[in-house]
Motif scaffolding. Structure first.
Motif, PDB file in Angstrom:
ATOM      1  N   ARG A  11     -27.541 -21.607 -19.313  1.00  0.00           N
ATOM      2  CA  ARG A  11     -27.624 -20.192 -18.941  1.00  0.00           C
ATOM      3  C   ARG A  11     -29.051 -19.880 -18.498  1.00  0.00           C
ATOM      4  NH1 ARG A  11     -24.394 -15.993 -20.282  1.00  0.00           N
ATOM      5  NH2 ARG A  11     -23.212 -17.412 -21.593  1.00  0.00           N
ATOM      6  N   LEU A  41     -22.590  -2.008 -16.011  1.00  0.00           N
ATOM      7  CA  LEU A  41     -21.338  -2.455 -15.412  1.00  0.00           C
ATOM      8  C   LEU A  41     -20.849  -1.387 -14.441  1.00  0.00           C
ATOM      9  CD1 LEU A  41     -19.017  -4.566 -15.424  1.00  0.00           C
ATOM     10  CD2 LEU A  41     -17.976  -3.203 -17.249  1.00  0.00           C
ATOM     11  N   PRO A  67     -21.649  -6.265 -11.250  1.00  0.00           N
ATOM     12  CA  PRO A  67     -20.354  -6.758 -11.731  1.00  0.00           C
ATOM     13  C   PRO A  67     -20.503  -7.386 -13.114  1.00  0.00           C
ATOM     14  CG  PRO A  67     -21.287  -8.268 -10.118  1.00  0.00           C
ATOM     15  CD  PRO A  67     -22.183  -7.064 -10.143  1.00  0.00           C
ATOM     16  N   VAL A  68     -19.397  -7.575 -13.807  1.00  0.00           N
ATOM     17  CA  VAL A  68     -19.431  -8.100 -15.172  1.00  0.00           C
ATOM     18  C   VAL A  68     -20.033  -9.502 -15.218  1.00  0.00           C
ATOM     19  CG1 VAL A  68     -17.100  -9.093 -15.087  1.00  0.00           C
ATOM     20  CG2 VAL A  68     -18.072  -8.305 -17.288  1.00  0.00           C
ATOM     21  N   GLU A  69     -19.882 -10.267 -14.130  1.00  0.00           N
ATOM     22  CA  GLU A  69     -20.431 -11.628 -14.114  1.00  0.00           C
ATOM     23  C   GLU A  69     -21.945 -11.638 -14.292  1.00  0.00           C
ATOM     24  OE1 GLU A  69     -16.516 -11.620 -12.179  1.00  0.00           O
ATOM     25  OE2 GLU A  69     -18.345 -10.433 -11.837  1.00  0.00           O
ATOM     26  N   LYS A  70     -22.609 -10.640 -13.728  1.00  0.00           N
ATOM     27  CA  LYS A  70     -24.063 -10.545 -13.861  1.00  0.00           C
ATOM     28  C   LYS A  70     -24.442 -10.324 -15.320  1.00  0.00           C
ATOM     29  CE  LYS A  70     -28.441  -9.677 -12.825  1.00  0.00           C
ATOM     30  NZ  LYS A  70     -29.375 -10.705 -12.353  1.00  0.00           N
ATOM     31  N   ASN A  72     -22.585 -11.004 -18.012  1.00  0.00           N
ATOM     32  CA  ASN A  72     -22.204 -12.179 -18.796  1.00  0.00           C
ATOM     33  C   ASN A  72     -23.187 -13.326 -18.603  1.00  0.00           C
ATOM     34  OD1 ASN A  72     -19.977 -10.811 -19.709  1.00  0.00           O
ATOM     35  ND2 ASN A  72     -18.549 -11.750 -18.253  1.00  0.00           N
ATOM     36  N   ASN A  73     -23.844 -13.332 -17.445  1.00  0.00           N
ATOM     37  CA  ASN A  73     -24.816 -14.381 -17.158  1.00  0.00           C
ATOM     38  C   ASN A  73     -26.130 -14.136 -17.893  1.00  0.00           C
ATOM     39  OD1 ASN A  73     -25.156 -16.835 -15.745  1.00  0.00           O
ATOM     40  ND2 ASN A  73     -26.498 -15.822 -14.267  1.00  0.00           N
ATOM     41  N   LYS A  76     -24.584 -13.876 -23.987  1.00  0.00           N
ATOM     42  CA  LYS A  76     -23.263 -14.208 -24.537  1.00  0.00           C
ATOM     43  C   LYS A  76     -22.797 -13.125 -25.508  1.00  0.00           C
ATOM     44  CE  LYS A  76     -23.850 -19.240 -24.313  1.00  0.00           C
ATOM     45  NZ  LYS A  76     -23.937 -20.493 -25.107  1.00  0.00           N
TER      46      LYS A  76
END
Length: 258
Positions: A11, A41, A67-70, A72-73, A76
């Motif tokens: 990560r 978000l 976006p949620v991916e950002k 989550n990156n 955790k």
């Protein structure tokens, strides 16, 4: 059958310490903790989200809807659609900075960054600004570099010594500067005034633009004067931090010789 070991990419390390979750971010803003940037978000809603947005606006903290991916990156941990980078540095209100400088009997000299997003350029500009006697660096909340450890390192610590002023927009900063009798000098390749003909002994703010686009149209319209660095030939691709250093040295020379 050959079993291949799975490879997982680590990560990415966050460039700044994190605050995770709606309540921790809101509390940090309420308590006046220095926050560098907030990630929300895109689909996040609710009173607490509106509260965070309002606090961020009041404190000139940049907000990026992602976006949620950002998110989550970045972590955790359960983030509830909100993550903030805490700042390694403290920011000062622009009007308070101007008053502080003038109360000390000094002539204001600021550098206003318009679209400079590279942290190393910001660090290098801060270093030159401090060495040449500028008291403050003004950064807009959008289209600006986050002041990470890399920026501080590039500045050789100057970012910890010069006053940092964060404002919602460059035009708003120009309005505040001009209301306080500080001339705004925009740097522009096609300007008719060479840098050595500008009067830096007066209260001044130098506007440096992005390397690819230069200063914005708002600056061109609002600036008291547009200046340029004369070149020996037609090659006009100076790095923005180098150009800032050259202009700041001219300002320092004029003030030292005054």
């Amino acid at each position: 059958m050959e079993h291949r070991k799975k490879h997982f990419s680590p990560r990415p390390k966050s460039p700044l310490p994190l605050l995770v979750g709606r309540k921790p971010v809101a509390e940090a803003l309420e308590q006046g903790q220095s926050v560098e940037k907030i990630f929300l978000l895109r689909s996040a809603t609710g009173e607490d989200i509106s509260h965070i947005k309002q606090l961020a606006k009041e404190r000139n903290v940049p907000v990026s809807q992602v976006p949620v991916e950002k998110l989550n990156n970045l972590t955790k941990t359960q983030h509830q659609g909100v993550i903030a980078w805490t700042s390694l540095l403290e920011y000062v209100d622009l009007q308070e900075a101007i008053s502080f400088i003038t109360d000390k009997g000094q002539v204001p000299l600021f550098v206003l960054l318009d679209g400079v997003t590279d942290v190393r350029n910001v660090g290098a500009i801060a270093r030159s600004a401090l060495c040449c006697g500028a008291q403050g660096l003004i950064l807009p909340t959008s289209h600006a570099a986050s002041l990470t450890e890399e920026a501080i390192k590039t500045s050789a610590g100057a970012l910890r010594q010069i006053m940092l002023c964060r404002i919602p927009s460059v035009p708003q900063a120009i309005d505040i500067l001009r209301l306080n009798g500080i001339q705004v000098l925009g740097t522009h390749l096609k300007a008719s005034v060479p840098v050595f003909e500008a009067d830096f002994t007066a209260p001044s703010a130098i506007v440096m633009g992005a390397e690819d686009t230069g200063i914005g149209k708002d600056v061109i319209k609002r600036a008291d004067q547009l200046i340029h660095i004369p070149m020996a030939n037609s090659f006009d691709s100076l790095n923005v931090s180098v150009a800032a250093g050259m202009i700041l040295y001219e300002a320092a020379k004029q003030r030292l010789l005054q």
